[in-house]
Design an enzyme around this catalytic site. Sequence first.
Site, PDB file in Angstrom:
ATOM      1  N   ASP A  67       0.680  -1.324  -0.165  1.00  0.00           N
ATOM      2  CA  ASP A  67      -0.081  -0.076   0.031  1.00  0.00           C
ATOM      3  C   ASP A  67       0.845   1.297   0.102  1.00  0.00           C
ATOM      4  O   ASP A  67       2.169   1.165   0.306  1.00  0.00           O
ATOM      5  CB  ASP A  67      -0.783   0.150   1.274  1.00  0.00           C
ATOM      6  N   ASN A 137      -7.560  -3.588  13.945  1.00  0.00           N
ATOM      7  CA  ASN A 137      -8.924  -3.856  13.530  1.00  0.00           C
ATOM      8  C   ASN A 137      -9.034  -4.910  12.805  1.00  0.00           C
ATOM      9  O   ASN A 137     -10.014  -5.344  12.016  1.00  0.00           O
ATOM     10  CB  ASN A 137      -9.634  -2.423  12.986  1.00  0.00           C
ATOM     11  N   HIS A 139      -7.134  -5.434   9.909  1.00  0.00           N
ATOM     12  CA  HIS A 139      -7.039  -4.991   8.419  1.00  0.00           C
ATOM     13  C   HIS A 139      -5.512  -5.503   7.983  1.00  0.00           C
ATOM     14  O   HIS A 139      -4.855  -6.002   8.772  1.00  0.00           O
ATOM     15  CB  HIS A 139      -7.334  -3.595   8.171  1.00  0.00           C
ATOM     16  N   GLU A 144      -9.631  -2.265   5.096  1.00  0.00           N
ATOM     17  CA  GLU A 144     -10.272  -2.199   6.448  1.00  0.00           C
ATOM     18  C   GLU A 144     -11.656  -3.092   6.514  1.00  0.00           C
ATOM     19  O   GLU A 144     -11.992  -3.546   5.494  1.00  0.00           O
ATOM     20  CB  GLU A 144     -10.690  -0.656   6.457  1.00  0.00           C
TER      21      GLU A 144
END
Length: 268
Positions: A67, A137, A139, A144
């Site tokens: 990313d 979380n 990811h 996400e």
Amino acid sequence: MQVVIFDHSEQVAQHAAQWISDLITNKTTPVLGLATGSTPISLYNMLVDMHQTQALSFADVTTFNLDEYHNIAPDNPQSYCRFMHDNLFSLVDIDPANTHLPTCSANQNPRQQGLKYEAAIEAAGGIDLQILGIGANGHIGFNEPSSSLASKTRIKTLTEQTIQDNSRLFKSDEHQPDSAMTMGIGTIMASRYVLLMATGEHKAAAVNAMITGPLSATCPASALQMHENAIVVLDKAAASKLTNQSYYRWADRQNAKLNAQYGFYHNY
Ligand code: F6R
């Protein structure tokens, strides 16, 4: 899923470094998928050390990063281009032309950039080994919660939690991007091997959801339950919420015996 648990975070990095070293010494045109963030920094330090002391060469390696922030200059100290340059690429003998990040500037179309990135991965013959971290979380990359489990490289809006988690890295007067280009979960799943590293207690809940929770877009990393060759490497703290720890440690010892008896087989 192969779950490997170590007492110390350094051993997690060592294990990942060994996988990378095995790949790049055994395949003539290895393709590596790379991650940024705090977790892989000690891995990159070890690879640089192996390059300097054991002549580990990156001359034939091609890399694709997971990313990059949307619309960030490559020389911005917060960019993942700069992170990779500073922590690995400038310190080993890799050809900069063989390193790729999913960049997208303001005057580029994110959809076209995503398609181009997918095409470049395909043209390189696909990713042999994708290194991953995991967000608190759940990811992977910047996929996400709620990301399509079949997604490909595209632009994603970051969650408040991710922005908050990453704010530690930005000065108060520095612009913090709220969107990023990221490989999709489908892109990651197409890698021949994936190796996810997680260290620290703040990752324990996400690690537990990834390994023992339902397969769900609520925890994007749980998609790895469907990957044929997924290795999850944890320190004690990141593994602390797993109920089956003694089984994973036992299975790991059994795997070492099987490898010693029959040889270790990489399906690259
Ligand atoms: C980074 C990436 C992210 C991180 C994750 C964990 O390229 O794709 O998914 O791996 O946010 O970050 P750290 O390692 O900083 O806890």
